[in-house]
Design an enzyme around this catalytic site. Sequence first.
Site, mmCIF file in Angstrom:
data_model
loop_
_atom_site.group_PDB
_atom_site.id
_atom_site.type_symbol
_atom_site.label_atom_id
_atom_site.label_comp_id
_atom_site.label_asym_id
_atom_site.label_seq_id
_atom_site.Cartn_x
_atom_site.Cartn_y
_atom_site.Cartn_z
ATOM 1 N N ASP A 126 60.108 43.416 -21.807
ATOM 2 C CA ASP A 126 59.490 44.470 -22.602
ATOM 3 C C ASP A 126 59.824 45.794 -21.914
ATOM 4 O O ASP A 126 59.188 46.177 -20.941
ATOM 5 C CB ASP A 126 57.981 44.239 -22.689
ATOM 6 C CG ASP A 126 57.265 45.329 -23.483
ATOM 7 O OD1 ASP A 126 57.890 46.375 -23.755
ATOM 8 O OD2 ASP A 126 56.078 45.140 -23.810
ATOM 9 N N LYS A 137 59.273 53.491 -27.943
ATOM 10 C CA LYS A 137 58.972 54.768 -27.296
ATOM 11 C C LYS A 137 60.176 55.713 -27.236
ATOM 12 O O LYS A 137 60.485 56.350 -28.236
ATOM 13 C CB LYS A 137 58.336 54.531 -25.920
ATOM 14 C CG LYS A 137 56.966 53.849 -26.062
ATOM 15 C CD LYS A 137 56.036 54.046 -24.895
ATOM 16 C CE LYS A 137 54.604 53.707 -25.261
ATOM 17 N NZ LYS A 137 54.090 52.429 -24.851
ATOM 18 N N PHE A 194 50.944 45.085 -20.605
ATOM 19 C CA PHE A 194 50.604 45.655 -21.909
ATOM 20 C C PHE A 194 51.796 45.472 -22.829
ATOM 21 O O PHE A 194 52.910 45.900 -22.505
ATOM 22 C CB PHE A 194 50.263 47.145 -21.805
ATOM 23 C CG PHE A 194 49.906 47.736 -23.138
ATOM 24 C CD1 PHE A 194 48.702 47.426 -23.745
ATOM 25 C CD2 PHE A 194 50.791 48.567 -23.811
ATOM 26 C CE1 PHE A 194 48.379 47.941 -24.998
ATOM 27 C CE2 PHE A 194 50.467 49.090 -25.059
ATOM 28 C CZ PHE A 194 49.257 48.775 -25.655
#
Length: 398
Positions: A215, A244, A130
């Site tokens: 990532d 995040k 993702f």
Amino acid sequence: MSITPLMPVYPRCDVRPVRGEGCYLIGERGERYLDFASGIAVNLLGHGHPRLVQAIADQAATLMHTSNLYGMPLGEKFAQRLVDTTFADTVFFTNSGAEAVECAIKTARRYHYANDEAHRHKIISFDNAFHGRTLGTISATSQPKMRDGFEPLLPGFQVVPFNDLDAATAAVDDSTAGFLLEPVQGEGGVTPATQEFLKGLRQLCDEKGLLLILDEVQCGYARTGTFFAHEQYGVTPDIMAVAKGIGAGFPLGACLATEEAAKGMVFGTHGSTYGGNPLAMAVGLAVLEEVLADGFLDHVKAMGARLRSSLEQLIPNHDGMFQDVRGMGLMLGIRMNEAYDARGFVAHLRDHHGLLAVSAGQNVVRILPPLVIEESHIAEAMEKISAGARSFAEAKAA
Ligand SMILES: *Cc1c(COP(=O)(O)O)cnc(C)c1O
């Protein structure tokens, strides 16, 4: 008209938080939830952390937004701190994870362009990955629910099985720019890369002049017990996307790169109106101070080990409901047996036991508490999960 004012792309549950206090969320009717989801690995300092609140209030009163047309003293300071504490030499600030990955992809393509090898544009990414919801980042996944109906997607991506070094090696050709992966897959099911896999990709990159793009939007920023997850593998990327936890609740992301990898990113090649504005930079600096303070990472490691062993003790006590515990640090998952639905169990914990967790791919319950949890929060969560597992099994049997 039956469409909701909020575009109905999320199947929202009945939790409607209006306030947060440390590791708890409080709903509209005053209900309390132990928050072991942290806004999906975002609120690493919990809710209402005094230092973060103060930093936002002070900076909002001083200067919120200017423009990247002007010098950015706070941005320079924050970027320098990131450069000092990571592999990177340079940083581009964004407002989200997907934008950070976009910048990483652009940086990689531009690197080969700067080397007069513009044909090397293909990014190899991995099943169950993702990377965000932009057209570019969905092009790097194989998941139909994210891709269907949005075609044509961006060309120049190839998705191969995760943790399969042979498949990754076989996918490399003259058009390959590099690899893009999460060292610990989050949405896909809390699956860490194997040591051989990540080391092997790094070696392949070195041999063939490819770029390793990590990532770490979810697994980075102290979540796994080191500042970044790749440190635990002894592997260094060329480019890395972060978001995040970096803003701990404020919309902030970053693309970090070595000087060599960023050599194509010259004046005019990239930009953002909000990215790296003074308010975001003040938040970033305050969060970083907390994360790099003495003992913070040790605390994450200690709480992670404790939570993990507590979760492992569930397995023999619940009659085959749970299969295994996966993940690193405080990025943990419990895989449930096929007979039980992880999504249903997450809903059950939430609705009947006041515990917030998140489901993930491969029938996994993701546990992502704030990194500032104490042993008492772990004990409380374990009581809720044990009781929840018993009542979930009873409900199923009934
Ligand atoms: C959440 C996430 C993203 C996307 O971040 P947004 O801020 O939602 O754009 C990208 N990569 C990973 C690994 C993520 O977990």
